[in-house]
Motif scaffolding. Structure first.
Motif, mmCIF file in Angstrom:
data_model
loop_
_atom_site.group_PDB
_atom_site.id
_atom_site.type_symbol
_atom_site.label_atom_id
_atom_site.label_comp_id
_atom_site.label_asym_id
_atom_site.label_seq_id
_atom_site.Cartn_x
_atom_site.Cartn_y
_atom_site.Cartn_z
ATOM 1 N N PHE A 1 41.571 30.504 39.799
ATOM 2 C CA PHE A 1 41.095 31.107 38.323
ATOM 3 C C PHE A 1 39.774 31.478 38.503
ATOM 4 O O PHE A 1 39.284 31.289 39.046
ATOM 5 C CB PHE A 1 41.542 30.049 37.441
ATOM 6 C CG PHE A 1 43.106 29.728 36.904
ATOM 7 C CD1 PHE A 1 43.784 30.453 36.251
ATOM 8 C CD2 PHE A 1 43.518 29.042 38.241
ATOM 9 C CE1 PHE A 1 44.891 30.091 35.826
ATOM 10 C CE2 PHE A 1 44.868 28.213 37.720
ATOM 11 C CZ PHE A 1 45.979 29.168 37.101
ATOM 12 N N ALA A 2 39.778 32.797 37.979
ATOM 13 C CA ALA A 2 38.243 32.576 36.950
ATOM 14 C C ALA A 2 38.177 32.518 35.591
ATOM 15 O O ALA A 2 40.039 33.177 35.042
ATOM 16 C CB ALA A 2 37.892 33.850 38.039
ATOM 17 N N VAL A 3 36.988 32.539 34.980
ATOM 18 C CA VAL A 3 36.797 32.470 33.756
ATOM 19 C C VAL A 3 35.982 33.498 33.499
ATOM 20 O O VAL A 3 34.421 32.879 33.566
ATOM 21 C CB VAL A 3 37.279 31.756 32.665
ATOM 22 C CG1 VAL A 3 36.716 31.377 31.512
ATOM 23 C CG2 VAL A 3 38.209 30.676 33.687
ATOM 24 N N ASP B 1 38.387 37.706 44.734
ATOM 25 C CA ASP B 1 38.692 36.197 45.630
ATOM 26 C C ASP B 1 39.262 35.606 44.524
ATOM 27 O O ASP B 1 39.387 34.095 44.392
ATOM 28 C CB ASP B 1 37.906 35.604 46.475
ATOM 29 C CG ASP B 1 37.359 36.016 47.059
ATOM 30 O OD1 ASP B 1 38.158 36.541 48.036
ATOM 31 O OD2 ASP B 1 36.445 35.835 47.587
ATOM 32 N N THR B 2 40.946 35.616 43.253
ATOM 33 C CA THR B 2 40.894 35.862 42.018
ATOM 34 C C THR B 2 42.553 35.773 42.267
ATOM 35 O O THR B 2 42.379 36.918 42.718
ATOM 36 C CB THR B 2 39.883 35.669 40.586
ATOM 37 O OG1 THR B 2 38.711 35.925 41.573
ATOM 38 C CG2 THR B 2 40.538 35.450 39.734
ATOM 39 N N ASP B 3 42.955 34.777 41.643
ATOM 40 C CA ASP B 3 44.275 35.200 41.380
ATOM 41 C C ASP B 3 44.870 35.327 39.647
ATOM 42 O O ASP B 3 45.421 36.295 39.772
ATOM 43 C CB ASP B 3 45.584 33.878 42.424
ATOM 44 C CG ASP B 3 45.225 34.023 43.752
ATOM 45 O OD1 ASP B 3 44.925 34.763 44.318
ATOM 46 O OD2 ASP B 3 44.704 32.695 43.659
ATOM 47 N N VAL B 4 44.195 34.866 39.415
ATOM 48 C CA VAL B 4 44.410 34.831 37.830
ATOM 49 C C VAL B 4 42.295 35.139 36.972
ATOM 50 O O VAL B 4 41.851 33.914 37.370
ATOM 51 C CB VAL B 4 45.289 33.900 37.459
ATOM 52 C CG1 VAL B 4 44.830 33.486 35.522
ATOM 53 C CG2 VAL B 4 46.620 33.485 37.634
ATOM 54 N N LEU B 5 42.647 35.921 36.580
ATOM 55 C CA LEU B 5 41.436 36.056 35.157
ATOM 56 C C LEU B 5 41.811 35.948 34.378
ATOM 57 O O LEU B 5 42.213 36.563 33.730
ATOM 58 C CB LEU B 5 40.632 37.677 36.077
ATOM 59 C CG LEU B 5 39.887 37.411 34.968
ATOM 60 C CD1 LEU B 5 38.638 36.596 35.015
ATOM 61 C CD2 LEU B 5 39.696 39.454 34.757
ATOM 62 N N VAL B 6 41.539 34.944 33.250
ATOM 63 C CA VAL B 6 41.189 33.931 31.933
ATOM 64 C C VAL B 6 39.977 35.033 31.357
ATOM 65 O O VAL B 6 38.577 35.089 31.711
ATOM 66 C CB VAL B 6 40.785 32.908 31.994
ATOM 67 C CG1 VAL B 6 41.163 33.290 30.062
ATOM 68 C CG2 VAL B 6 42.079 32.439 33.109
ATOM 69 N N PHE B 7 40.373 35.685 29.980
ATOM 70 C CA PHE B 7 38.706 36.537 29.664
ATOM 71 C C PHE B 7 39.071 36.789 27.895
ATOM 72 O O PHE B 7 40.160 36.790 27.968
ATOM 73 C CB PHE B 7 39.112 38.044 30.176
ATOM 74 C CG PHE B 7 39.543 39.151 29.785
ATOM 75 C CD1 PHE B 7 39.644 40.024 28.720
ATOM 76 C CD2 PHE B 7 40.902 39.512 30.699
ATOM 77 C CE1 PHE B 7 40.573 40.511 28.608
ATOM 78 C CE2 PHE B 7 42.428 40.222 30.512
ATOM 79 C CZ PHE B 7 42.041 41.145 29.000
ATOM 80 N N GLY B 8 37.636 36.971 27.373
ATOM 81 C CA GLY B 8 38.222 37.027 26.171
ATOM 82 C C GLY B 8 37.843 38.380 25.395
ATOM 83 O O GLY B 8 37.877 39.233 26.303
ATOM 84 N N HIS B 9 37.151 38.397 24.355
ATOM 85 C CA HIS B 9 35.854 39.464 23.834
ATOM 86 C C HIS B 9 36.400 40.045 22.809
ATOM 87 O O HIS B 9 36.177 40.390 21.511
ATOM 88 C CB HIS B 9 35.327 40.040 24.625
ATOM 89 C CG HIS B 9 33.793 40.771 24.173
ATOM 90 N ND1 HIS B 9 33.379 39.903 23.577
ATOM 91 C CD2 HIS B 9 34.313 42.008 23.923
ATOM 92 C CE1 HIS B 9 32.105 41.713 22.762
ATOM 93 N NE2 HIS B 9 33.566 42.515 24.015
#
Length: 167
Positions: A83-85, A105-113
């Motif tokens: 995971f990356a945030v 190198d990330t499977d799931v990216l959590v983001f906002g904004h």
């Protein structure tokens, strides 16, 4: 493993406090992700106290006190899922390709904004998740957050939760 994803809480500028259903979900979660724009340190303190494991970043509306305590990018490896945030990913157009190149190198990216819920996959498999905002729905019909399950290295049961209107 139960996951809770939230972002853009904007307390106290957009709401006096976090909604009770979100706090209940925090209590139930094994890992809480927050993709920035806290605005106050009290909300960070609250989620740190209530979360078993908090993975969080600062956002563009977060001042020096939050930036000192939180990174711009956070990472967690849970059951082999990487995971990356991050708070901001830029415009929606070409987001998947841009994020896949930025987070190889990330499977799931959590983001906002944006305060706009988002669930998509990049061509190479990166999953992008934006939980929206539990306090500031902007042009969305509901304030929201996400939950998911991580089962034996697989992300499943990703659910967008709509919050009742504030009174």
């Amino acid at each position: 493993m139960r996951l809770l994803l939230t972002s853009d809480t904007h307390v106290p500028t957009r709401a006096r406090s976090l909604p009770a259903p979100l706090l209940d979900a925090v209590d139930d979660a094994d890992v809480v992700f927050h993709a920035g724009d806290w605005v106050d340190t009290a909300t960070l303190d609250l989620l740190q106290a209530r979360s078993r494991h908090l993975v969080a970043v600062h956002g563009n509306n977060d001042g020096a006190a939050l930036r000192e305590r939180l990174p711009r990018i956070a990472r967690a490896d849970l059951q082999g899922v990487r995971f990356a945030v991050v708070h901001e990913t830029g415009p929606a157009r070409d987001r998947e390709q841009r994020c896949e190149a930025r987070f190889p190198d990330t499977d799931v990216l959590v983001f906002g904004h944006s305060h706009i819920p988002w669930d998509s996959r990049a061509p190479g498999g990166l999953r992008l998740l934006n939980p929206g905002s539990p306090t500031d729905r902007r042009r969305q019909p509901f304030a929201t957050y996400l939950t998911a399950l991580l089962d034996d290295g697989h992300l499943t049961d990703v659910q967008l939760h709509r919050l009742p209107p504030r009174r």
